[in-house]
Design a protein around this motif. Structure first.
Motif, mmCIF file in Angstrom:
data_model
loop_
_atom_site.group_PDB
_atom_site.id
_atom_site.type_symbol
_atom_site.label_atom_id
_atom_site.label_comp_id
_atom_site.label_asym_id
_atom_site.label_seq_id
_atom_site.Cartn_x
_atom_site.Cartn_y
_atom_site.Cartn_z
ATOM 1 N N CYS A 24 0.474 -4.111 1.765
ATOM 2 C CA CYS A 24 0.960 -4.593 0.465
ATOM 3 C C CYS A 24 2.334 -4.037 0.107
ATOM 4 O O CYS A 24 3.101 -4.681 -0.609
ATOM 5 C CB CYS A 24 -0.054 -4.243 -0.633
ATOM 6 N N THR A 125 2.236 -1.848 -6.081
ATOM 7 C CA THR A 125 2.008 -2.917 -5.101
ATOM 8 C C THR A 125 0.749 -3.717 -5.420
ATOM 9 O O THR A 125 0.503 -4.732 -4.783
ATOM 10 C CB THR A 125 1.862 -2.328 -3.684
ATOM 11 N N SER A 128 0.984 -7.413 -5.774
ATOM 12 C CA SER A 128 1.318 -8.266 -4.625
ATOM 13 C C SER A 128 0.099 -9.027 -4.113
ATOM 14 O O SER A 128 0.228 -9.926 -3.284
ATOM 15 C CB SER A 128 1.893 -7.417 -3.481
ATOM 16 N N SER A 129 -1.086 -8.665 -4.599
ATOM 17 C CA SER A 129 -2.317 -9.275 -4.082
ATOM 18 C C SER A 129 -2.725 -10.487 -4.901
ATOM 19 O O SER A 129 -2.829 -10.424 -6.128
ATOM 20 C CB SER A 129 -3.458 -8.248 -4.102
ATOM 21 N N ARG A 172 5.225 -10.334 3.887
ATOM 22 C CA ARG A 172 4.144 -9.347 4.057
ATOM 23 C C ARG A 172 3.322 -9.693 5.286
ATOM 24 O O ARG A 172 3.006 -8.815 6.095
ATOM 25 C CB ARG A 172 3.252 -9.329 2.817
#
Length: 371
Positions: A24, A125, A128-129, A172
């Motif tokens: 991530c 982070t 970012s998911s 990513r």
């Protein structure tokens, strides 16, 4: 030229980046370095369970930071305190109140660390998911910012950024392959693992194969430690079912030699058909020849399947605390053990193969113990 999808607050040149894992953070760090933003990585994730899973993710994050020459800070692992922090929210669904509380706890610590280091901005982070709520993350970050500002006269601001934008999600995935990152299949805590409907046997097998590659230079040392533990547990056993290890399995060959030298009866499996196997007596490497699937198999005397096996040592791809085992997918051990149950079964695995949850079917055989 800066991507319009990523908006850098005015005056931000350095940031404390809370990192949940290496995959991530990879594209985010790369973007920051390319756009004159200096990141310091703060790895604070006491939610991750079990400890073995935490250590794997931590080492991957550290490996990534070191490869780029970035400062990396290890936060404390106190899972018990984290459990107290989410107490009463255990049965919440994913993206429910437990997740937001978890984000808040972790970002409060991140804000405290940023203040301690004199870094004026922090971000995470977690944003970012695609599996997480950006609204929850932003609320958690702003709450952490507010708490720190109330406790101190110095300001520390949360950079609320959607790190899925600007092509970072696609990047990513590219970096994940380039770095051969360990790629986990659940958020981290035992509760998210229990709700991990996407965790399938093939995915977990893939995850374990990747992890074995990352630990290739450590497998021999791990195997030696495991053999010592097994030797103690087998002291009273007389008839022991073992396995001849593949290159990526716990190497119990020294243990087998020790058992034979001690006068124990050792038997090894031999494949006899597309769904069947038998056991044969093993006395020395001279008893072996290459058999099905390029596995070394015994040629000794056939062991009576109705005779008693004191202990069976069973390899696997992954095991959980309940004793569920993930095999390689052919079902030989499950079928054999169902027909010829030993007095005791011990799953044999490297520490990183102990996972919170193994997907299981009704015909899968439980282990009595996992070492």
């Amino acid at each position: 030229m800066k991507s319009p999808a990523i908006i850098v607050p005015e005056g931000l040149h350095e940031v404390l980046l809370h990192a949940c894992c290496a995959p991530c953070s990879s594209a985010i760090v790369e973007w920051m370095l390319a756009h004159d933003v200096k990141p310091t990585i703060f790895y604070y994730n006491p939610n991750i369970y079990p400890r073995e899973e935490y250590e794997i993710r931590k080492q991957e994050s550290k490996r990534h930071a070191e490869s780029l020459g970035i400062r990396w800070i290890d936060g404390d692992y106190d899972h018990e305190s984290w459990l107290k922090g989410v107490c009463g929210l255990e049965d919440e669904p994913e993206r429910g109140r437990r997740c937001e509380q978890c984000f808040t706890l972790r970002l409060i610590e991140t804000a405290k660390k940023a203040q301690e280091l004199g870094i004026k901005y922090f971000t995470t982070t977690l944003a970012s998911s695609r599996w997480k709520s950006l609204e929850q993350i932003e609320r958690a970050g702003l709450r952490a910012e507010s708490i720190i500002q109330k406790e101190s006269s110095s300001s520390c601001k949360f950079w609320a950024q959607n790190w899925r934008k600007g092509g970072l999600q696609e990047r990513r995935n590219q970096l994940l392959r380039e770095y051969h990152f360990y790629n986990q299949q659940y958020c981290g805590c035992e509760f998210s693992a229990n709700h991990a409907d996407t965790l399938t046997k093939p995915l977990l097998r893939q995850q374990m194969r990747q992890t074995k590659q990352h630990h290739a230079d450590q497998l021999a040392g791990m195997s030696a430690d495991i053999c010592q533990q097994l030797a103690v547990r087998l002291s009273d056993a007389q008839v022991i079912m073992c396995y001849w290890p593949l290159h990526d399995e716990v190497d119990i060959r020294p243990l087998i030699a020790q058992l034979v030298a001690a006068g124990k009866q050792v038997v090894l499996p031999r494949v006899t058909g597309s769904e069947t196997m038998e056991l044969r007596r093993y006395t020395s490497p001279a008893d072996l020849q290459e058999g099905a699937f390029h596995i070394q198999e015994p040629t000794g005397v056939v062991f009576d399947p109705d005779a008693t096996i004191d202990v069976a040592l069973i390899p696997g791809m992954a095991f959980d605390a309940a004793g569920h085992r993930l095999g390689r997918g052919r079902g030989y051990y499950d079928r054999f053990l169902a027909q010829h149950p030993p007095r005791r079964t011990i799953g044999v695995a490297f520490p990183f193969q102990h996972v919170p949850l193994v997907p299981c079917d009704s015909h899968d055989i439980l282990m009595d113990e996992v070492v």
